[in-house]
Write an enzyme that holds these catalytic residues in place. Structure first.
Site: not given
Length: 1007
Positions: A260, A262, A372, A576
């Site tokens: 993951h 970001d 997430d 996000h």
């Protein structure tokens, strides 16, 4: 026995730490080190290779915050290492406890080919050369600061190069060649898996003692003075224990490699590009050694970055996609927030993302992968299905503070009734390392035991931590069929979902939004970023509408490239941690600058298209991009004189305040600047609660328990200050202006009444609020106390609205003390309601209040500004303008129309003539959300419509140009069987829509 067990466990732990791990590598040979500090921002490899490197040493300091140091490492492989595997070991000064939040590196050959990442849990670099031959490679080392520190979230200046302190952050700790000893490494993996499993078993279980005694016998065979020589015999003592198969009913786990990352957060976008490159390089290196390894990677934007900046990585990635090892998932441009993006923008996340995957990689992902994001809109299931996807995965709701989701595998039903098969991994992390504790947790917490037997575990270090490691793959191999453990299989998400859905086709249904019971502050933090998003979405609507109209009329070429590029900018900033306002100052500064460029470019595109549509000459032509006629309401704050059939606004002093009267409603503003009455002139119905007020600004103390920019915790409600003191109040055109000061801040407002007349426009009271904000840990709200007995309220979401209770009967209801709204919120009772519309805010709270009478009324509050300290200690300091309006006596239809009017200003250009609308709809419940030309650049027109009121709607859509063909499509404009398109002819087509149905129609027009 108890003491003996503890002693043995201590012995195992010490042997692993002090004997086995140090023996994995050895003997060693020092690397010669030289370094070059890149000035400013990162530079290409060629620039670094040509730079003047200076001698450096292990122990030397390097790396100012956000700086880049290039290290060169040189050595000669000793001749007596022939036949042995050699690796370079580089430690840039890592803290192994926090992979992803510190220094990172990417190793390159001298030819500029990326080798692999160098990160806290993967410090080795493969050496592919013969003994006696030289070894040389470069490492691009990023001195990323740990902005979060120890996660106490003390304000830090590390979030921007302008405020970061000078001086180096890191010390080079290790730089050497070493022989990798595979048997010792395998023994380490055996011990880790067995001890991890053993600690999850009850002390009364025989299996625990079997593992313990096997490990004890292993230690007895291991000679501390000759670990490498005795490792094979030591391993043999573990063979029987590791060979015992799992119980037939053991929980089954599909382990999917993942990292993951970001797209921005505690680092800027430019650093994300490098984080992705380091991680993907690691993944490709693992795939070379392990053909069974499968890695799932979402976010088309990340692939685009690899194609643009690291073509050799992208070329190898593409080969692994073809082999089925590197698996594109998600289908979206980024892992976006799903609460705040508008309907068309959320659709474009899929359109833009899936087009990339299909065109560049030949893959159409069917899994939506959003582990997430901070809660999930109830509009999403329909969009997932319309994008051609079948499954949805998230993990985030395991973070709920109060209520636990009752299912891990279920069917999620959206506002229109669409259901999609959904899985929440019970491992409750998207950064698993396949430890015994994680696997046991997944099995213990899985809610579907007895109905299902399968869950998914995403494994790998995220956010630049390097992704999966060879140690994780070793753990997966050992737990494939191991007594006491779930059965673990490394496979793709598709394989998991197909098996899970086949096993559990009648999974239970969860209806409505997937509301996250934390991170509620993200609806408000970083107001400029949110305003930029809202404005950009509506500018794109206008640009596509007028450019399509001009292109169909043969007046101008359609700007495909410019619009696609701008959409990608807007979609990236809906990630996000960007749109929610939870990134460092650097990220939000760049987002605001990007929105300014987007606005300027789109304004020019719009004007060019509009000028192409009018005839030269004296006069002015007005353009309305709203799907509704402007009977009276201009854009918020637009102001204009009354027209024929309307009544001008009269403003006069009235005792202790002012009276605004347009013949339709009478509004009273008291000397404190509060609206204390809104009365319908015909019926006498009062909209404001007796003894209450509207437009009362309130400031709360806002000190979250944990996550500053993310969270608003319920205790904030217990401390509030009403802003009642007035510095100045005066009459202005159609209303009054008020100035106040508080703390270190000031606010000025204009309250104006629209011209009187029929329809919602004549019942609309507008507010323009300008705030100079310099508070810290405060929360600013605008409060409206309304005399409406509402059991529930409706908030606009993508392509419709979601209904929530105003009461707190259950813990699930009480947890929604702050919720997300788009352009409007509506509260109503039978026969009467009110709508509060806005042009840029997303946070709100709606609650039941007691009036002066023994009745229940409703309070609606818009969230305007917050001032969290972390990760940006000066969040939103400066000037802000908010526009919102209250429509008294409004129904849902009025709210929908007013919401569009508030966000789509009327535009005028010099010229003359009438501009024929390209499309007309004869049922106001059917809204045209988007008018554009087809993505394949065929010149065909694409319309996106939806039913807006929540009921069945049929009607005819007329088109300005003759229709050659009309077909219903999915979001990607591929033909699908008709569900809403009824019939078509040369002048239009008929539609029949179910509640909140989204319909995409593709038209071939005669030019």
């Amino acid at each position: 026995m108890h003491d003996d067990r503890i002693v043995t466990e201590d012995r195992i732990a010490r042997a692993l730490r002090d004997r086995l791990l140090p023996a994995v590598h050895g003997p060693t040979e020092p690397l010669r080190v030289s370094a070059w500090d890149a000035p400013g921002e990162p530079v290409p490899f060629a620039d670094a290779l040509a730079a003047d490197f200076v001698p450096a040493r292990v122990g030397g300091r390097w790396g100012t915050p956000w700086g880049t140091t290039w290290f060169r490492f040189d050595a000669t492989v000793p001749r007596d290492w022939a036949g042995r595997r050699v690796e370079a070991l580089v430690d840039l000064g890592f803290d192994a406890a926090t992979p992803g939040f510190q220094a990172e590196g990417l190793a390159f050959t001298l030819a500029g080919v990326p080798i692999k990442g160098v990160q806290p849990r993967t410090t080795h670099v493969p050496v592919d050369t013969a003994p006696g031959r030289p070894v040389s490679f470069l490492v691009e080392a990023a001195a990323n600061p740990d902005v979060g520190g120890d996660w106490t979230f003390v304000p830090t200046g590390m979030g921007d190069t302008a405020t970061a302190p000078p001086g180096p952050l890191y010390s080079l700790r290790r730089a050497e060649l070493a022989v990798w000893n595979p048997t010792v490494w395998e023994l380490v993996q055996d011990v880790r898996v067995m001890t991890g499993l053993m600690r999850q078993l009850d002390v009364r279980e025989p299996r625990r003692h079997d593992l313990l005694r096997s490990l004890e016998r292993m230690l007895d065979r291991l000679d501390p003075d000759d670990v490498i020589g005795t490792a094979p015999d030591a391993r043999s003592e573990l063979t029987a224990a590791l060979g015992r198969p799992a119980h037939p009913s053991a929980h089954r786990i599909v382990a999917v490699g993942h990292a993951h990352i970001d797209s921005a957060w505690l680092w800027p976008v430019r650093e994300t590009i490098r984080k992705v490159a380091r991680t993907v390089a690691n993944v490709l290196h693992l795939m070379h050694d392990d053909p069974g390894f499968v890695f799932a990677c979402p976010q088309a934007q990340h692939y685009q970055w690899m194609k643009d900046h690291y073509p050799s990585i992208f070329a190898e990635l593409r080969k692994r996609v073809e082999a089925g090892q590197f698996v594109p998932v998600g289908g979206m441009w980024v892992e976006s927030d799903t609460n705040m993006p508008g309907g068309e923008a959320l659709a474009r996340q899929f359109v833009t993302g899936k087009r990339f995957f299909i065109e560049e990689l030949g893959v159409d992902p069917e899994e939506v992968w959003l582990p997430d994001s901070f809660g999930y809109s109830a509009a999403l299931p329909q969009l997932v299905k319309l994008a051609g996807s079948r499954w949805f995965l998230s993990q985030k709701l395991s973070w709920n503070e109060v209520d636990r989701m009752p299912h891990h595998t279920f069917r999620w039903e959206g506002i229109d009734g669409t259901r999609i098969f959904t899985h929440f991994p019970p491992v409750e992390t998207y950064n698993a390392e396949l430890s015994g504790a994680e696997l046991a947790h997944a099995s213990r917490t899985y809610a579907e035991h007895g109905r299902g037997s399968l869950s998914l575990v995403p494994f790998g270090w995220g956010d630049g931590g390097g992704g999966p490691t060879r140690e994780m793959l070793a753990a997966a191999a050992r737990t494939a069929d191991l007594e006491g453990s779930p059965r673990v299989t490394v496979a793709s998400p598709r394989e998991f979902f197909e098996a899970a859905q086949a096993e559990y086709p009648d999974a239970p249904v969860w209806r409505g939004e997937l509301y996250l019971e934390m991170h509620r502050g993200t609806y408000t933090s970083q107001a400029r970023t949110k305003q930029g998003n809202r404005r950009s979405e509506h500018l794109l609507r206008e640009a596509e509408l007028w450019c399509t109209t001009a292109a169909v009329a043969g007046r101008a070429d359609y700007p495909y490239d410019a619009l696609e590029r701008i959409w990608k900018v807007v979609l990236l900033n809906q990630f996000h941690d960007i749109l929610p306002g939870s990134s460092i100052a650097w990220v939000h500064r760049e987002a605001e600058q990007a929105y300014e460029r987007v606005e300027a470019e789109l304004a020019a595109i719009i004007e060019t298209a509009q000028l192409a549509l009018v005839e030269p000459g004296a006069g002015e032509v007005t353009f309305n991009a709203s799907p509704y006629p402007r009977a009276g309401l201009a854009a918020l704050g637009g102001g204009r004189p009354a027209r024929a059939g309307e009544r001008a606004v009269e403003v006069r002093a009235d005792g202790d305040g002012y009276l605004l009267d347009n013949g339709t409603i009478r509004v009273r503003v008291d000397i404190r600047g509060l609206v204390t009455s809104i009365v319908d002139a015909a019926s006498g119905r009062e909209a404001v609660r007796r003894g209450g007020s509207a437009n009362r600004l309130q400031v709360h103390r806002d000190s979250p328990n944990r996550w500053d920019a993310w969270d608003v915790d319920e205790h904030y409600l217990r401390t509030v200050v009403d802003l009642l003191d007035v510095d100045r109040i005066a009459v202005v055109d159609r209303g009054v202006s008020i100035s106040r000061s508080f703390g270190d801040s000031a606010v000025s407002q204009r309250i104006t009444l629209c011209a009187g007349g029929p329809g919602a426009a004549g019942r609309t009271l507008e507010f323009e609020t300008v705030v100079d904000w310099y508070e810290s840990e405060k929360f600013l709200k605008a409060c409206f106390e309304l005399d409406v007995h509402a059991e529930q309220y409706a908030s606009e979401t993508q392509f419709g609205h979601v209904v929530r209770p105003t009461h707190r009967n259950t813990s699930w209801d009480a947890a929604k003390f702050e919720t997300c709204v788009h352009r409007w919120v509506h509260v109503g009772e039978t026969g009467y309601g009110a709508a509060l519309v806005n042009d840029s805010t997303y946070g709100q709270d709606v609650s039941r209040t007691s009036g002066a009478d023994p009745t229940t009324t409703t309070q609606v509050r818009l969230s305007l500004l917050r001032s969290p300290r972390f990760p940006d200690p000066v969040t939103d300091h400066g000037r802000h303008t908010f526009r919102y309006a209250l429509v008294a006596g409004a129904g849902i239809a009025d709210a929908v129309a007013a919401g569009y009017a508030a966000n789509l200003p009327l535009r005028s250009v010099a010229g003359r003539g009438d501009v024929e609308p390209i499309v007309r709809v004869h049922n106001p419940a059917i809204v045209v959300e988007s008018v554009k030309l087809a993505e394949d650049r065929s010149g065909e027109v694409v319309l996106r419509l939806y039913e807006a009121y929540g009921g069945r709607a049929g009607g005819r859509v007329e088109v300005a140009s003759p229709i050659v063909r009309a077909m219903e499509t999915d979001l990607l404009e591929r033909e699908v069987p008709a569900t809403g398109l009824v019939a078509s002819d040369r002048t239009g087509f008929a539609v029949s829509l179910r509640p909140f149905q989204v319909l995409t129609v593709r038209l071939g027009l005669l030019r």
